[in-house]
Scaffold this motif. Structure first.
Motif, mmCIF file in Angstrom:
data_model
loop_
_atom_site.group_PDB
_atom_site.id
_atom_site.type_symbol
_atom_site.label_atom_id
_atom_site.label_comp_id
_atom_site.label_asym_id
_atom_site.label_seq_id
_atom_site.Cartn_x
_atom_site.Cartn_y
_atom_site.Cartn_z
ATOM 1 N N PHE A 34 39.267 39.766 40.045
ATOM 2 C CA PHE A 34 38.427 40.402 39.037
ATOM 3 C C PHE A 34 37.564 39.391 38.286
ATOM 4 C CE2 PHE A 34 41.130 44.001 39.863
ATOM 5 C CZ PHE A 34 40.247 45.068 39.713
ATOM 6 N N GLU A 35 38.058 38.179 38.141
ATOM 7 C CA GLU A 35 37.228 37.137 37.517
ATOM 8 C C GLU A 35 35.980 36.892 38.355
ATOM 9 O OE1 GLU A 35 39.881 33.860 37.207
ATOM 10 O OE2 GLU A 35 40.988 34.683 35.491
ATOM 11 N N SER A 46 35.078 38.208 48.265
ATOM 12 C CA SER A 46 35.434 38.353 49.680
ATOM 13 C C SER A 46 36.527 37.372 50.073
ATOM 14 C CB SER A 46 34.204 38.140 50.566
ATOM 15 O OG SER A 46 33.279 39.179 50.392
ATOM 16 N N ASP A 47 36.415 36.125 49.623
ATOM 17 C CA ASP A 47 37.422 35.111 49.972
ATOM 18 C C ASP A 47 38.801 35.494 49.435
ATOM 19 O OD1 ASP A 47 35.490 33.612 51.218
ATOM 20 O OD2 ASP A 47 35.211 32.204 49.549
ATOM 21 N N LEU A 103 38.422 47.679 48.300
ATOM 22 C CA LEU A 103 37.507 48.462 47.457
ATOM 23 C C LEU A 103 36.396 47.595 46.869
ATOM 24 C CD1 LEU A 103 39.825 50.826 45.344
ATOM 25 C CD2 LEU A 103 37.941 51.541 46.828
ATOM 26 N N LEU A 104 36.777 46.407 46.426
ATOM 27 C CA LEU A 104 35.812 45.545 45.750
ATOM 28 C C LEU A 104 34.891 44.814 46.722
ATOM 29 C CD1 LEU A 104 37.948 44.156 42.789
ATOM 30 C CD2 LEU A 104 36.466 46.161 42.885
ATOM 31 N N ARG A 105 35.092 45.054 48.025
ATOM 32 C CA ARG A 105 34.194 44.476 49.032
ATOM 33 C C ARG A 105 33.257 45.522 49.625
ATOM 34 N NH1 ARG A 105 37.971 41.580 53.232
ATOM 35 N NH2 ARG A 105 35.992 41.150 54.263
ATOM 36 N N LEU A 194 32.086 56.189 41.480
ATOM 37 C CA LEU A 194 33.213 56.479 42.370
ATOM 38 C C LEU A 194 34.056 55.234 42.613
ATOM 39 C CD1 LEU A 194 34.740 58.338 44.366
ATOM 40 C CD2 LEU A 194 33.080 57.650 46.108
ATOM 41 N N LEU A 195 33.384 54.113 42.903
ATOM 42 C CA LEU A 195 34.112 52.874 43.190
ATOM 43 C C LEU A 195 34.897 52.387 41.971
ATOM 44 C CD1 LEU A 195 31.806 50.683 45.453
ATOM 45 C CD2 LEU A 195 34.144 51.412 45.940
#
Length: 223
Positions: A34-35, A46-47, A103-105, A194-195
């Protein structure tokens, strides 16, 4: 899976702790994830997500080894079904963190200023709750040595109760963040809304699954 067998030989709960080590490694990547998102460092997002995926895969291999070698001949001081429920609860934490990374990608999600403070608060609280669940698993050997009684049982029961309280607090923070999010529905496009909603719910799932570990341990003590 010789390692799993040797761990069972030392203690029926050693493989559980070995699995939790990998789960905890996943938990430790939530804040960096999240940072990076808040800083718009999408390459790092991504990493970190890929690292979580590898750690979750390692946890799955340990889990599969435990299930494969949990023969009837292996003595367990608790009901085997409860043992497997506990293993599944741990696995659910790692799975939920992996889902969060995925989700965050999906897209380069921007963090609105209004969301930053309540999001960081929820993230820190969820990590704290998950760490409490990890600590409970690391108490299992001592709990067995005490025959699920005495001061150690009291300690575990108190920690399980505290874990329930922390999950309740996580629910409140999750709700507060969701309220902020949906107050911004005119500022966010449908995909981002939505995300973000799914991301908030997935953080809540991690806290829920952490509390499940406390509930199962309380059932150990009750039996």
């Amino acid at each position: 899976m010789r390692t799993i067998l040797s761990l069972f030989g030392k203690s029926p709960f050693k493989p559980m702790a070995h699995h939790m080590d990998k789960v905890k490694s996943c938990v430790d990547q939530i804040e960096p994830l999240f940072e990076a998102l808040i800083e718009k460092d999408y390459s790092k997002v991504s990493d970190v997500s890929e690292l979580i995926q590898r750690l979750e895969h390692d946890a799955d291999k340990i889990k599969d080894g435990i299930r494969s070698h949990l023969a009837n001949s292996i003595f367990l001081p608790v009901d085997k079904r409860d043992f497997m429920r506990l293993l599944s609860a741990q696995d659910d934490i790692a799975d939920s963190i992996e889902d969060l990374g995925f989700l965050l990608r999906v897209k380069d999600l921007k963090t609105p200023t209004e969301l930053k403070a309540p999001l960081e608060e929820l993230v820190k609280h969820v990590v704290k709750t998950a760490h409490m669940a990890c600590d409970l698993i690391y108490e299992l050997d001592t709990l067995v040595e005490s025959s699920f009684g005495g001061l150690e049982a009291e300690k575990v029961e108190k920690a399980a109760d505290s874990l329930g309280t922390e999950e309740w607090e996580a629910d409140k923070k999750q709700f507060a963040l969701a309220k902020v999010l949906f107050s911004m529905d005119d500022k966010l496009n449908a995909a981002d809304l939505l995300l973000w909603n799914e991301t908030i719910k997935k953080l809540g799932v991690i806290a829920d699954k952490s509390e499940t570990i406390g509930k199962i341990l309380r059932s150990f003590l009750a039996n």
